[in-house]
Scaffold this motif. Structure first.
Motif, PDB file in Angstrom:
ATOM      1  N   THR A 202       0.842  -1.201   0.000  1.00 50.10           N
ATOM      2  CA  THR A 202       0.000   0.000   0.000  1.00 50.10           C
ATOM      3  C   THR A 202       0.877   1.251   0.000  1.00 50.10           C
ATOM      4  N   LYS A 203       1.924   1.241   0.850  1.00 55.00           N
ATOM      5  CA  LYS A 203       2.851   2.389   0.897  1.00 55.00           C
ATOM      6  C   LYS A 203       3.524   2.592  -0.459  1.00 55.00           C
ATOM      7  N   ALA A 204       3.876   1.477  -1.109  1.00 56.27           N
ATOM      8  CA  ALA A 204       4.508   1.571  -2.433  1.00 56.27           C
ATOM      9  C   ALA A 204       3.533   2.178  -3.450  1.00 56.27           C
ATOM     10  N   LEU A 205       2.263   1.793  -3.346  1.00 57.55           N
ATOM     11  CA  LEU A 205       1.252   2.340  -4.273  1.00 57.55           C
ATOM     12  C   LEU A 205       1.052   3.839  -4.029  1.00 57.55           C
ATOM     13  N   ILE A 206       1.082   4.248  -2.749  1.00 58.12           N
ATOM     14  CA  ILE A 206       0.942   5.673  -2.428  1.00 58.12           C
ATOM     15  C   ILE A 206       2.070   6.468  -3.097  1.00 58.12           C
ATOM     16  N   SER A 207       3.257   5.853  -3.112  1.00 52.39           N
ATOM     17  CA  SER A 207       4.428   6.576  -3.641  1.00 52.39           C
ATOM     18  C   SER A 207       4.390   6.771  -5.161  1.00 52.39           C
ATOM     19  N   ILE A 208       3.496   6.055  -5.862  1.00 55.24           N
ATOM     20  CA  ILE A 208       3.489   6.233  -7.336  1.00 55.24           C
ATOM     21  C   ILE A 208       2.733   7.491  -7.773  1.00 55.24           C
ATOM     22  N   GLY A 209       1.973   8.080  -6.845  1.00 54.79           N
ATOM     23  CA  GLY A 209       1.337   9.362  -7.164  1.00 54.79           C
ATOM     24  C   GLY A 209      -0.115   9.221  -7.609  1.00 54.79           C
ATOM     25  N   LYS A 210      -0.865  10.318  -7.431  1.00 58.21           N
ATOM     26  CA  LYS A 210      -2.313  10.318  -7.670  1.00 58.21           C
ATOM     27  C   LYS A 210      -2.687  10.044  -9.122  1.00 58.21           C
ATOM     28  N   LYS A 211      -1.918  10.628 -10.032  1.00 61.29           N
ATOM     29  CA  LYS A 211      -2.260  10.511 -11.458  1.00 61.29           C
ATOM     30  C   LYS A 211      -2.294   9.042 -11.889  1.00 61.29           C
ATOM     31  N   ASP A 212      -1.230   8.311 -11.564  1.00 59.73           N
ATOM     32  CA  ASP A 212      -1.171   6.891 -11.945  1.00 59.73           C
ATOM     33  C   ASP A 212      -2.229   6.073 -11.230  1.00 59.73           C
ATOM     34  N   LEU A 213      -2.474   6.396  -9.956  1.00 58.86           N
ATOM     35  CA  LEU A 213      -3.512   5.685  -9.205  1.00 58.86           C
ATOM     36  C   LEU A 213      -4.886   5.911  -9.845  1.00 58.86           C
ATOM     37  N   GLN A 214      -5.120   7.156 -10.251  1.00 55.32           N
ATOM     38  CA  GLN A 214      -6.419   7.476 -10.866  1.00 55.32           C
ATOM     39  C   GLN A 214      -6.614   6.698 -12.169  1.00 55.32           C
ATOM     40  N   GLU A 215      -5.515   6.536 -12.921  1.00 49.74           N
ATOM     41  CA  GLU A 215      -5.602   5.754 -14.167  1.00 49.74           C
ATOM     42  C   GLU A 215      -6.004   4.311 -13.861  1.00 49.74           C
ATOM     43  N   MET A 216      -5.438   3.741 -12.785  1.00 47.46           N
ATOM     44  CA  MET A 216      -5.788   2.379 -12.380  1.00 47.46           C
ATOM     45  C   MET A 216      -7.277   2.294 -12.004  1.00 47.46           C
ATOM     46  N   ILE A 217      -7.742   3.317 -11.267  1.00 48.73           N
ATOM     47  CA  ILE A 217      -9.155   3.337 -10.846  1.00 48.73           C
ATOM     48  C   ILE A 217     -10.059   3.450 -12.077  1.00 48.73           C
ATOM     49  N   ASP A 218      -9.661   4.318 -13.021  1.00 48.15           N
ATOM     50  CA  ASP A 218     -10.462   4.528 -14.245  1.00 48.15           C
ATOM     51  C   ASP A 218     -10.540   3.265 -15.100  1.00 48.15           C
ATOM     52  N   ASP A 219      -9.512   2.422 -15.011  1.00 46.46           N
ATOM     53  CA  ASP A 219      -9.544   1.153 -15.762  1.00 46.46           C
ATOM     54  C   ASP A 219     -10.672   0.242 -15.263  1.00 46.46           C
ATOM     55  N   GLY A 220     -11.090   0.463 -14.024  1.00 41.28           N
ATOM     56  CA  GLY A 220     -12.233  -0.290 -13.493  1.00 41.28           C
ATOM     57  C   GLY A 220     -11.958  -1.742 -13.142  1.00 41.28           C
ATOM     58  N   GLU A 221     -10.675  -2.133 -13.100  1.00 40.49           N
ATOM     59  CA  GLU A 221     -10.329  -3.530 -12.769  1.00 40.49           C
ATOM     60  C   GLU A 221      -9.484  -3.553 -11.505  1.00 40.49           C
ATOM     61  N   PRO A 222      -9.677  -4.591 -10.651  1.00 39.09           N
ATOM     62  CA  PRO A 222      -8.769  -4.720  -9.512  1.00 39.09           C
ATOM     63  C   PRO A 222      -7.341  -4.907 -10.034  1.00 39.09           C
ATOM     64  N   ILE A 223      -6.353  -4.492  -9.245  1.00 37.19           N
ATOM     65  CA  ILE A 223      -4.965  -4.712  -9.679  1.00 37.19           C
ATOM     66  C   ILE A 223      -4.309  -5.765  -8.795  1.00 37.19           C
ATOM     67  N   GLU A 224      -3.323  -6.450  -9.383  1.00 38.59           N
ATOM     68  CA  GLU A 224      -2.578  -7.462  -8.641  1.00 38.59           C
ATOM     69  C   GLU A 224      -1.108  -7.038  -8.593  1.00 38.59           C
ATOM     70  N   VAL A 225      -0.553  -7.043  -7.389  1.00 39.36           N
ATOM     71  CA  VAL A 225       0.863  -6.688  -7.221  1.00 39.36           C
ATOM     72  C   VAL A 225       1.592  -7.925  -6.709  1.00 39.36           C
ATOM     73  N   ASN A 226       2.720  -8.222  -7.359  1.00 33.87           N
ATOM     74  CA  ASN A 226       3.454  -9.442  -7.012  1.00 33.87           C
ATOM     75  C   ASN A 226       4.776  -9.080  -6.326  1.00 33.87           C
ATOM     76  N   CYS A 227       5.089  -9.781  -5.227  1.00 37.70           N
ATOM     77  CA  CYS A 227       6.393  -9.589  -4.571  1.00 37.70           C
ATOM     78  C   CYS A 227       7.424 -10.474  -5.272  1.00 37.70           C
ATOM     79  N   HIS A 228       8.470  -9.831  -5.826  1.00 35.48           N
ATOM     80  CA  HIS A 228       9.547 -10.564  -6.506  1.00 35.48           C
ATOM     81  C   HIS A 228      10.151 -11.641  -5.625  1.00 35.48           C
ATOM     82  N   PHE A 229      10.380 -11.271  -4.355  1.00 39.00           N
ATOM     83  CA  PHE A 229      11.183 -12.118  -3.478  1.00 39.00           C
ATOM     84  C   PHE A 229      10.497 -13.419  -3.071  1.00 39.00           C
ATOM     85  N   CYS A 230       9.181 -13.340  -2.798  1.00 39.03           N
ATOM     86  CA  CYS A 230       8.514 -14.553  -2.301  1.00 39.03           C
ATOM     87  C   CYS A 230       7.357 -14.990  -3.185  1.00 39.03           C
TER      88      CYS A 230
END
Length: 289
Positions: A245-273
């Motif tokens: 969540t903290k990482a998503l906050i750091s990408i900024g409002k504009k990019d987050l808004q684009e994700m919201i406008d896409d209307g699909e849930p997003i999946e984030v994968n941890c490289h390490f595990c």
């Protein structure tokens, strides 16, 4: 303790040594990343080496990262360890298949190829310490030996091994790091070099049922080995939904808004595990606030 690291000294503190049994943590990495046998062997060696190097650090919050960038089909390997025996890592390409090398062993050197090894130590200072060396063989142990000799000026012997079962699960994994301190007697150095050239491979010794203590006894028994302590070792990742969540906050409002406008849930994968975190549109809107 299933997997653990042993710290020791020998020859009246002229030698320091580390050994690990790491079968369970390497098998955990294999399962999480679904690695092919040759990649399990390469990543397993790197994880074992990183765990022991992590145990060399003093501070509770110190972090060590071993990063291989290479031209072979694996493209890269990364392992990160702390001072408490926790280690995690991944391969850039996890499903590489190669024929055995001329010795009939898994061809880790072939999977890695030419490249560089970066060693990054974050010890809470302004800048992390970073050392870089060219890979010597891509077999990992020799590359770490070369790193210690050139970047840290510590003559060292590193042995690492991973043995696979026929069903591609991990049968044995572990290794050792032996280091000579600046005032080591020439005679001791000669005896130790002879001992190391004559000994069996790490996997052979582990297959014979030898523990990390026995590995060190085999190498340093004639030099007055003293085990100083042991600590459990495990594959452990500190990722969480809060951190993502903290990482998503750091990408900024504009990019987050684009994700919201896409209307699909997003999946984030941890490289390490290789854990997946899903964020619904409502969650993304909360984060955007």
């Amino acid at each position: 303790m299933s997997d653990y690291i042993v710290r020791a000294t020998a020859a009246n503190n002229q030698i320091r040594a580390f050994a690990i049994t790491s079968k369970d943590l390497v098998e955990e990495a294999r399962k999480r990343h679904n690695t092919s046998p040759v990649i399990t062997a390469g990543l397993g060696r790197l994880l074992s080496g990183a765990a022991m190097m992590g145990a060399m650090m003093k501070g509770d919050d110190d972090l060590l990262t071993l990063q291989i960038k290479c031209g072979g089909p694996v493209q890269g390997l990364t392992a990160t360890a702390d001072a408490k025996g926790n280690v995690k890592g991944y391969a850039e390409v996890s499903d590489v298949m190669l024929p055995p090398n001329p010795q009939g062993k898994l061809d880790v050197g072939g999977a890695v190829g030419l490249g560089i090894l970066n060693v990054i130590k974050d010890m809470g200072l302004k800048e992390p310490y970073a050392g870089q060396v060219a890979l010597q063989t891509g077999e990992i142990a020799e590359d770490l030996t070369y790193y210690f000799a050139t970047s840290e000026q510590i003559p060292s012997a590193v042995g690492l091994g991973v043995l696979m079962n026929k069903d591609n699960t991990v049968r044995q994994a572990g290794g050792f790091i032996i280091q000579l301190l600046p005032f080591t007697d020439e005679k001791i150095i000669e005896q130790l070099e002879k001992k190391i050239t004559e000994m069996k491979s790490v996997t052979e010794m582990l297959e014979e049922g030898m523990t990390p203590e026995m590995l060190l006894e085999e190498i340093l028994g004639d030099f007055g080995l003293e085990i100083t302590d042991t600590l459990p070792a495990q594959f452990s990742c500190n990722c969480s939904k809060e951190r993502i969540t903290k990482a998503l906050i750091s990408i900024g409002k504009k990019d987050l808004q684009e994700m919201i406008d896409d209307g699909e849930p997003i999946e984030v994968n941890c490289h390490f595990c290789n854990t997946n975190y899903t964020f619904s549109i409502d969650e993304l809107k909360e984060i955007a606030k």
